[in-house]
Enzyme design. Sequence first.
Site, short mmCIF file in Angstrom:
data_model
loop_
_atom_site.label_atom_id
_atom_site.label_comp_id
_atom_site.label_asym_id
_atom_site.label_seq_id
_atom_site.Cartn_x
_atom_site.Cartn_y
_atom_site.Cartn_z
N GLY A 1 29.54 40.12 39.12
CA GLY A 1 28.16 39.77 38.76
C GLY A 1 27.27 39.74 40.00
N HIS A 2 27.75 39.09 41.07
CA HIS A 2 26.96 39.04 42.31
C HIS A 2 26.76 40.45 42.88
CE1 HIS A 2 28.94 34.97 42.41
NE2 HIS A 2 27.68 34.63 42.60
N VAL B 1 26.28 41.23 33.63
CA VAL B 1 27.37 42.22 33.71
C VAL B 1 28.43 41.83 32.70
CG1 VAL B 1 29.04 43.31 35.25
CG2 VAL B 1 26.89 42.46 36.15
N GLN C 1 17.29 29.24 34.76
CA GLN C 1 17.12 29.27 36.22
C GLN C 1 16.13 30.38 36.62
OE1 GLN C 1 20.20 28.75 39.39
NE2 GLN C 1 20.19 30.98 39.47
N SER D 1 33.48 33.55 36.03
CA SER D 1 34.74 33.17 36.69
C SER D 1 35.61 32.34 35.75
CB SER D 1 34.45 32.43 38.00
OG SER D 1 33.42 31.53 37.80
N GLY E 1 28.32 31.80 46.98
CA GLY E 1 29.60 32.34 47.44
C GLY E 1 30.60 32.50 46.31
N GLY F 1 20.36 36.53 38.34
CA GLY F 1 20.95 37.02 37.11
C GLY F 1 20.24 36.48 35.87
N GLU F 2 20.11 37.34 34.86
CA GLU F 2 19.54 36.89 33.59
C GLU F 2 20.49 35.95 32.86
OE1 GLU F 2 18.58 40.46 31.45
OE2 GLU F 2 16.66 40.69 32.51
O1 PAF Z 1 22.67 30.82 40.85
C1 PAF Z 1 23.13 30.31 41.88
O2 PAF Z 1 24.18 30.71 42.39
C2 PAF Z 1 22.40 29.14 42.54
O3 PAF Z 1 21.82 28.32 41.59
C3 PAF Z 1 21.36 29.57 43.58
C4 PAF Z 1 20.24 30.38 42.95
C5 PAF Z 1 22.03 30.40 44.67
C6 PAF Z 1 20.71 28.34 44.25
O4 PAF Z 1 21.66 27.55 44.89
#
Ligand code: PAF
Length: 280
Positions: A36-37, A176, A153, A186, A31, A147-148
């Site tokens: 970027g999202h 981005v 991750q 952010s 959230g 995202g890269e």
């Molecule tokens: O990148 C994120 O925002 C979090 O690590 C994810 C992949 C949503 C897992 O909670």
Amino acid sequence: MLICRSVSECREAVAKLRQNGHRIGMVPTMGYLHAGHMSLIQTAKTQSDAIVVSIFVNPTQFGEAADLDAYPRDEDRDLALLNEAGVAVVFLPEVGTMYPPGDETIVETTRLANMLHGEVRPGHFRGVTTVVARLFNIVQPDVAVFGEKDYQQLQVIKRMVADLHMPVQIIGAPTVREADGLAMSSRNVRLTPEDRAAALVLSRALDAAETAAKGGTVDALHATITATIASEPRAALIGLDIVADETLNTLTGPLTGPTAIMISVAFGDILLIDQRVVTP
Ligand code: PAF
């Protein structure tokens, strides 16, 4: 746009999309959405035709309760942005839904989760894989986009999906950037104007590294990046990892294949990260 809070509602919504012949793309988020999202959603749209976004601030990936409590939340704004972006389903579970009473199952990539950033954030990547595995089991997307920018991750999730034979394609979306090259975060708004200008040293260091990588060595890459960061007095280099792009193994000697560079640089108490994969 359908808003689902329970597993059964979400499964039903996705099943309907599937019955109508849609290919499901998923973007898991915590959230407080930003550009970027939204770019992850745009990438998902190029690979699928019905988008499911999850919003869940995952407690198991936070080290300290204070960080979890301080994590920003703005559900109304997020939902408005997702609606505008043409998302089909938003999954907004409670903690007790994702972690039902008595739950005890974890998912962990034992090596990748505990190196580099995982070493300084014990348990973080285990929390990420545990929640993403659960989200994938609920939504069962055809593709999922990450995202890269959070490079480790992305590799951790790709490994998990390969190891557990999960039928989902993982796509990494490019970072981005602001018009001047600073990776969006952010945290950028908290930089002083002087530090905001100085922060361009990250992308400058990565540009210099890209050139140095051509026929170069790990030591040369290291020297180029540290010298570029050192040329900016407001910047303090906190972390520099030069590793193989998928295994994240430490490299030495001449570069022989795609090489991931991950840097973290502090400006006062604000830590910025950036990353690039370079080829020799
Ligand atoms: O990148 C994120 O925002 C979090 O690590 C994810 C992949 C949503 C897992 O909670």
